[in-house]
Design an enzyme around this catalytic site. Structure first.
Site, mmCIF file in Angstrom:
data_model
loop_
_atom_site.group_PDB
_atom_site.id
_atom_site.type_symbol
_atom_site.label_atom_id
_atom_site.label_comp_id
_atom_site.label_asym_id
_atom_site.label_seq_id
_atom_site.Cartn_x
_atom_site.Cartn_y
_atom_site.Cartn_z
ATOM 1 N N ARG A 151 0.817 -1.214 0.000
ATOM 2 C CA ARG A 151 0.000 0.000 0.000
ATOM 3 C C ARG A 151 0.848 1.259 0.000
ATOM 4 O O ARG A 151 0.582 2.201 -0.754
ATOM 5 C CB ARG A 151 -0.940 -0.018 1.213
ATOM 6 C CG ARG A 151 -2.054 -1.026 1.081
ATOM 7 C CD ARG A 151 -2.838 -1.221 2.351
ATOM 8 N NE ARG A 151 -2.032 -1.806 3.414
ATOM 9 C CZ ARG A 151 -2.534 -2.366 4.504
ATOM 10 N NH1 ARG A 151 -3.834 -2.409 4.670
ATOM 11 N NH2 ARG A 151 -1.756 -2.874 5.434
ATOM 12 N N ILE A 152 1.890 1.290 0.849
ATOM 13 C CA ILE A 152 2.742 2.476 0.897
ATOM 14 C C ILE A 152 3.577 2.580 -0.369
ATOM 15 O O ILE A 152 3.711 3.654 -0.966
ATOM 16 C CB ILE A 152 3.620 2.455 2.157
ATOM 17 C CG1 ILE A 152 2.742 2.551 3.416
ATOM 18 C CG2 ILE A 152 4.637 3.594 2.139
ATOM 19 C CD1 ILE A 152 3.508 2.416 4.719
ATOM 20 N N ASP A 171 9.037 -7.013 -5.692
ATOM 21 C CA ASP A 171 8.082 -7.557 -4.728
ATOM 22 C C ASP A 171 7.641 -8.920 -5.245
ATOM 23 O O ASP A 171 6.905 -9.005 -6.228
ATOM 24 C CB ASP A 171 6.867 -6.633 -4.563
ATOM 25 C CG ASP A 171 6.026 -7.008 -3.353
ATOM 26 O OD1 ASP A 171 5.848 -8.215 -3.108
ATOM 27 O OD2 ASP A 171 5.542 -6.101 -2.649
ATOM 28 N N ASP A 256 14.522 7.116 8.716
ATOM 29 C CA ASP A 256 13.541 7.504 9.732
ATOM 30 C C ASP A 256 13.456 6.465 10.838
ATOM 31 O O ASP A 256 12.883 6.727 11.894
ATOM 32 C CB ASP A 256 12.159 7.673 9.087
ATOM 33 C CG ASP A 256 11.111 8.190 10.066
ATOM 34 O OD1 ASP A 256 11.370 9.233 10.697
ATOM 35 O OD2 ASP A 256 10.055 7.548 10.207
ATOM 36 N N GLU A 261 16.052 2.250 18.924
ATOM 37 C CA GLU A 261 15.623 3.650 18.938
ATOM 38 C C GLU A 261 15.495 4.128 20.373
ATOM 39 O O GLU A 261 14.857 3.451 21.192
ATOM 40 C CB GLU A 261 14.292 3.795 18.191
ATOM 41 C CG GLU A 261 14.422 3.448 16.713
ATOM 42 C CD GLU A 261 13.121 3.565 15.926
ATOM 43 O OE1 GLU A 261 12.065 3.811 16.554
ATOM 44 O OE2 GLU A 261 13.151 3.409 14.693
ATOM 45 N N HIS A 283 11.814 8.710 13.621
ATOM 46 C CA HIS A 283 10.657 7.827 13.439
ATOM 47 C C HIS A 283 9.361 8.637 13.326
ATOM 48 O O HIS A 283 8.438 8.509 14.137
ATOM 49 C CB HIS A 283 10.549 6.826 14.584
ATOM 50 C CG HIS A 283 9.792 5.582 14.213
ATOM 51 N ND1 HIS A 283 10.110 4.355 14.713
ATOM 52 C CD2 HIS A 283 8.752 5.378 13.365
ATOM 53 C CE1 HIS A 283 9.275 3.438 14.211
ATOM 54 N NE2 HIS A 283 8.443 4.052 13.390
ATOM 55 N N LEU A 284 9.298 9.444 12.279
ATOM 56 C CA LEU A 284 8.175 10.363 12.085
ATOM 57 C C LEU A 284 7.138 9.856 11.093
ATOM 58 O O LEU A 284 6.234 10.600 10.712
ATOM 59 C CB LEU A 284 8.699 11.727 11.606
ATOM 60 C CG LEU A 284 9.656 12.474 12.532
ATOM 61 C CD1 LEU A 284 10.066 13.802 11.905
ATOM 62 C CD2 LEU A 284 9.008 12.705 13.896
ATOM 63 N N GLY A 285 7.248 8.592 10.653
ATOM 64 C CA GLY A 285 6.360 8.095 9.605
ATOM 65 C C GLY A 285 4.887 8.300 9.887
ATOM 66 O O GLY A 285 4.115 8.621 8.979
ATOM 67 N N ALA A 286 4.471 8.140 11.132
ATOM 68 C CA ALA A 286 3.054 8.295 11.482
ATOM 69 C C ALA A 286 2.790 9.587 12.241
ATOM 70 O O ALA A 286 1.690 9.781 12.759
ATOM 71 C CB ALA A 286 2.606 7.113 12.331
#
Length: 534
Positions: A151-152, A171, A256, A261, A283-286
């Protein structure tokens, strides 16, 4: 009745609370404070968490009423899924809540690498004006390789195509037709690495994918190429990446996520953070308002479904997925048939076939397997039984199950048959259907006897040599005990001359009365069956 308790263990958006609605007793606790969390879980039916609350085996063990753990986000590293499954607790997350945010951050990293945006900002903010030091490269007519076209990955492909890039992907689970629809060329991993100017990885973290980009893969890349990881720490071997960046094997990286972490080596910062050709974010993905709100609202809806006894599409430890409205009414019926089956079985079950016949054969009825197992175990194990752990109970007991789907159904529009082999070698069958416009659940067969009995709370099933006066015998016994017969069906005798009677009674029959009835009619099969709410 008291409302189910929903425990909010971390800060969630106001929209999350609104999505839960007024039907729950919503409480708050600091999930990171273990001493506060564990007592609060004692009577919780659901707990909503993010990343700071650890729902491990200890936490699950002190929550006997718990039915669902909901993670307002994608990752589930802080949830002991195995312990939850064993306890019958559903685990849900919000797998699509951050996909747009993650895709946009990936594009941001690619643009920042191409145009040296963070370094240029730092230089100018420090008082320098060094335009020539930050000459970058255009994305136009470059090749971007996407590892993982889920999806991403698909969202990134769509966004980057507007820059005039050539998008290639690796993939193994994506078909050429799907890739063609996305305007992406499928390549082998080695070929993708060799051709791409930018490589971005979007794979789940598994034992097979951990470290999948390492020294051998960097050796295949162009010295002008960049690599980006906004997916999961550990997909890229960090030591190999450091070597590739410091020797000029590749041009740069955007990260990211990290193996640990915050990223450290011992008590000091990770050496990757000091390299001028690395762009890092924490880690800003969300980390967007929109993603956080979507995650909270999504899991709140899942909690409502779970506490209403429904299956949840985003449950990670239970099969079934999205249930078609045509399939849904049959779930309770199949659970009830499972309870009838267990009540009639004189020995342990070894094999079970769930046969679904009729128009339902055109739909995904995999949930019926779960419903049958849940019904079978509901009244024969001491633990709480749910769609989550019912297959676990079957596996522990060595019970093999099959789902058989056939369109052919000569007698009913739809019929579900449970056919099981027992440890003593006997075969037991119970069949049911939903009858009429009101879709009344009915038992329509027991061991070859054709019957039509609406499923109620209390039933007595007996088989005996057919002869006059039997109904009067057990009718008298129940009448003397003050127990009303609400319904009665007597099936035609089989070839051996034995008849089957199914009684519906208004209340449970004491064991002493049952023994008298059994002896009086000479029954070789005699069972009282209690149906609990499905």
């Amino acid at each position: 009745m008291s409302k189910p308790v929903v425990l909010i263990a971390e800060e969630l958006s106001p929209a999350t609370i609104d999505a839960l609605g007024p039907d729950f007793d919503v409480r708050h606790v600091n999930g990171a404070d273990r001493d506060a969390l564990l007592p609060a879980l004692a009577d919780a039916h659901a707990v909503l968490i993010r990343s700071a609350t650890k729902m491990d085996a200890e936490a699950i063990a002190v929550a006997p009423a718990l039915k669902v753990i909901a993670r307002a986000g994608v990752g589930l590293d802080n949830v002991d899924i195995k312990s939850a499954t064993t306890a019958g607790v559903m685990v849900v997350n919000a797998p699509t809540s951050n996909i747009i945010s993650a895709a946009e951050l990936t594009v941001g990293h690619i643009l920042s690498l191409a145009r040296h945006i963070p370094a240029a900002h730092a230089s100018l903010a420090g008082g320098a004006w060094k335009r020539s030091s930050f000459t970058g490269t255009e994305l136009f007519e470059k090749t971007v390789g996407i590892i993982g076209l889920g999806r991403i990955g698909a969202l990134i492909a769509a966004r980057l195509q507007a820059f005039g890039v050539s998008v290639v992907a690796y993939d193994p689970y994506v078909t050429p037709t799907r890739a063609q629809q996305l305007g992406v060329a499928l390549l082998g991993l080695d070929e993708l690495l060799a051709e791409s100017d930018f490589v971005t990885i979007h794979m789940p973290k598994t034992p097979e994918t951990t470290g999948m980009i390492s020294a051998a893969q960097f050796a295949l890349m162009k010295p002008t190429a960049y690599v980006v990881n906004v997916a999961r720490g550990g997909l890229i071997d960090e030591q190999a990446l450091y070597a590739a960046l410091t020797t000029g094997e590749i041009a740069g990286a955007g990260l990211d996520v990290f193996t640990s972490e915050p990223p450290k080596e011992g008590d000091t910062a990770h050496p990757l953070l000091s390299l001028p050709n690395v762009i890092v974010t924490p880690h800003l993905g969300a980390s967007t308002d929109e993603a956080q709100e979507k995650a909270g609202v999504s899991v709140a809806r899942s909690v409502k479904l779970a506490l209403e006894g429904d299956l949840v599409p985003d449950a990670v430890n239970v099969a079934g997925g999205v249930i078609d409205p045509f399939v849904r009414p049959g779930i309770a019926l199949v659970e009830q048939l499972g309870q009838v089956f267990a009540g009639l079985a004189p020995a342990a079950l070894t094999n079970l076939d769930i046969e679904v016949r009729g128009e339902l054969a055109n739909y995904d009825v995999s949930v019926y397997r779960l419903a049958a197992l849940k019904g079978i175990f509901t009244n024969i194990v001491s633990e709480n039984v749910s769609y989550v752990n019912a297959p676990v109970f079957a596996e522990q007991r060595g019970i093999e199950t099959r789902l058989i789907v056939e369109v052919d159904s000569p007698l009913y529009r739809n019929i579900t048959i449970l056919r099981g082999t027992l440890a003593d070698g006997t075969v037991l069958t119970v069949a049911g259907t939903l009858a009429g416009t009101r879709m009344v659940p009915k038992i329509v067969e027991i061991n070859g006897y054709e019957i039509e009995v609406p499923i109620e709370r209390h039933h007595i099933v007996m088989r005996y040599a057919d002869r006059p006066g039997i109904v009067a015998i057990y009718g008298q016994k129940l009448g003397e005990a003050g127990i009303n017969i609400a319904g009665l069906f007597v099936a035609h005798p089989d070839a051996s001359g034995r008849a089957l009677s199914v009684l519906t009674v208004d209340s449970p029959v004491p064991d002493g009365i049952l023994d008298q009835m059994r002896e009086a009619v000479g029954a070789d099969l005699f069972r009282q069956i209690e149906i609990t709410e499905a």
